[in-house]
Write an enzyme that holds these catalytic residues in place. Structure first.
Site, PDB file in Angstrom:
ATOM      1  N   GLY A  27       2.458  -6.380  -3.677  1.00 23.24           N
ATOM      2  CA  GLY A  27       2.478  -6.718  -5.103  1.00 23.24           C
ATOM      3  C   GLY A  27       1.949  -5.643  -6.202  1.00 23.24           C
ATOM      4  O   GLY A  27       2.023  -4.675  -5.918  1.00 23.24           O
ATOM      5  N   SER A  28       1.402  -5.790  -6.870  1.00 22.05           N
ATOM      6  CA  SER A  28       0.283  -5.609  -8.659  1.00 22.05           C
ATOM      7  C   SER A  28      -0.885  -4.525  -8.021  1.00 22.05           C
ATOM      8  O   SER A  28      -1.530  -4.939  -6.969  1.00 22.05           O
ATOM      9  CB  SER A  28       0.143  -5.961  -9.905  1.00 22.05           C
ATOM     10  N   GLY A  37      -4.009  -6.239  -5.618  1.00 24.97           N
ATOM     11  CA  GLY A  37      -4.674  -5.605  -4.634  1.00 24.97           C
ATOM     12  C   GLY A  37      -5.739  -4.787  -4.534  1.00 24.97           C
ATOM     13  O   GLY A  37      -7.036  -5.020  -3.430  1.00 24.97           O
ATOM     14  N   GLU A  47      -0.394  -2.684  -0.352  1.00 24.62           N
ATOM     15  CA  GLU A  47       1.432  -1.596  -0.657  1.00 24.62           C
ATOM     16  C   GLU A  47       1.577  -2.703  -2.454  1.00 24.62           C
ATOM     17  O   GLU A  47       1.501  -3.527  -3.186  1.00 24.62           O
ATOM     18  CB  GLU A  47       2.840  -2.434  -0.410  1.00 24.62           C
TER      19      GLU A  47
END
Length: 489
Positions: free
Chosen positions: A226-227, A231, A249
């Protein structure tokens, strides 16, 4: 609305109504509801983690051959649901049906790739030694929390779930509330495949559900796509807790260098596929286009503009197959306009103005802004079909511009000179580097990740096996050994 109301919790092999708040997913192409459910409450999330913990002992001791057989049956069950699953993905998040169909194919292929990755990256071995044997195998961590994104709501969480289960972990999966339908198909395919109860649970909902999962006692690992905002918040939340495995990620601000290839039309094709596919909603999309000053760069940009004008935008089930659909929401589409204005204030020159809302309120026809002589913009990932353009005097300057980012996921070079490519491979700071291919050309048979804010040094895809199991080294002798040493009677 009632026809869309679904059960939001999959627990012990059965779907249940959530007891949390109601959430509704909106088809961004039509602005009509595609999915609605009551979210999993904190108590239900805790139950899911407890069920996974209870199932872990048996599942982790299930033979590898049996786990593989269940996963292979899961692949067949997914394939049988392929058309319906692809339509559900497109309806939830808007991508073209041909893209969703390819996503389902990648989900099916993931099983065989994960088995191969487990053998190569982890696996077992045994050797004779002077005192008996040395041995190495890999053990599962326990209960993995998987948090999925909206852009590939089947493929990306599947890329965590399959290797985690193969290694013997149990999983609690929270899909994105923006695209939850794929999770239903995945859970039902696992039931058909014979996955034991408790090994996989699904808890649907928005931020509150995700927070409850991250705070639930008994979670041994968090696998997130995600963003960077979310994260890094997860990373901070687990600071000082090294016993919890984190695989994060978090996207990229990816560069694509175009440097005098003979075929400028091919260069324009690669730009469009790198920057604008999936409406710019891939973490590997090119956000920054770097071209030489002069006539060649001008021609490439003109060819790219022409492709943008001809590009078919439309709903996934339109009469004419679109190249791209809408972005995920009207709010995201409006952010593109705000982003474009911000770049203009910094001194950017509009090359192609983003056209927002022409085909529908969440549709964005791609835009490009020349930032060569502007103030430096924020180093961020705009998750939409929009690209910054930089014109440079030399290839060394192009490399420096490409590396001027906190991220490091993907980068690309389009050129005909092998020597330049060899230099770029050594110079570009990115985990995925493509030559004369789109930056979005990732392979499940390779690692997916990169340095900087693109992750936390735990790449996924083929390397997911690394974070789904830990090595257990053994030294063995069949009988107790007498030992002697100087100074010991």
């Amino acid at each position: 609305m009632s026809e869309f109301l679904q059960n939001g919790v999959f627990l012990n092999g059965t779907w249940h109504a959530g007891t949390g708040g109601l959430f509704t997913t909106i088809d961004p192409a039509t602005q009509s509801p595609s999915f609605s459910a009551h979210a999993a409450s904190r108590e239900q999330v805790t139950q899911a983690v407890e069920a996974a913990r209870l199932a872990f002992k048996s599942w982790s001791r299930t033979s590898r051959a049996s786990r593989i057989a269940i996963l292979e049956a899961y692949a067949k069950a997914l394939e049988a649901r392929g058309q319906e699953l692809a339509q559900a993905i497109s309806r939830d998040m808007g991508k073209a049906l041909w893209e969703s169909t390819a996503e389902v194919a990648a989900m099916v292929a993931k099983i065989a790739i994960s088995v191969r990755a487990y053998d190569q990256r982890t696996g077992s071995r045994e050797e004779a030694s002077a005192f008996g044997r040395t041995a190495l195998d890999h053990r599962p961590w326990g209960v993995m929390a998987v948090l999925g994104p909206f852009n590939f709501p089947g493929h990306l969480p599947n890329g965590h779930i399959v290797p985690a289960l193969l290694a013997g972990n149990c999983v609690v999966f929270k899909p994105s509330e923006l695209a939850p339908s794929a999770a239903r198909f995945m859970a039902e395919a696992f039931v058909e495949a014979g996955l034991p109860e408790g090994v996989l649970s699904v808890v649907m909902g928005a931020r509150e559900t995700g927070t409850a999962l991250l705070e639930a006692p008994g979670v041994d690992g968090v696998l997130f796509t995600g963003s960077v905002t979310t994260g890094t918040a997860i990373h901070a939340q687990f600071a000082g807790r090294p016993e919890v495995v984190l695989a994060l990620e978090m996207g990229g601000n990816n560069p694509l260098i175009i440097w005098d290839p003979a075929d400028l039309e091919a260069a324009a094709d690669l730009i469009v596929h790198s920057a604008f596919i999936t409406s710019g909603q891939r973490c590997s999309c090119a956000r920054r286009l770097i071209l030489p000053e002069g006539r060649f760069g001008d021609q490439v940009l003109e060819a790219t503009k022409a492709r943008i004008e001809r590009m078919v935008l439309g709903p996934w089930n339109g009469a004419e197959a679109p190249f791209i659909g809408p972005v995920i929401s009207v709010a995201q589409a409006n952010l593109v306009g705000a982003y474009e204005n911000k770049l203009q204030v910094l001194g950017g020159t509009t090359l192609v103005e983003a056209r927002i809302g022409v085909e529908g309120p969440a549709f964005v026809r791609p835009g490009m802004m020349d930032m060569s002589h502007a103030q430096e913009p924020a180093d961020e990932e705009m998750f939409a079909p929009y690209a910054q353009v930089y014109r440079v005097k030399s290839f060394d300057q192009a490399i420096r511009r490409a590396n001027a980012t906190r991220f490091g996921l993907a980068a690309g070079l389009v050129c005909d000179d092998r020597a330049r490519w060899d230099d770029a491979v050594l110079s570009l700071r990115a985990g995925l580097i493509n030559w004369n291919r789109p930056t979005t050309g990732a392979s499940s048979a390779l690692p997916f990740g990169g340095p900087g804010l693109s992750g936390n040094a735990r790449p996924s895809a083929f390397y997911a096996a690394d974070y789904c199991a830990y090595p257990a080294a053994r030294q063995e002798a069949d009988t107790a050994q007498r030992l002697s040493a100087p100074g010991l009677a």
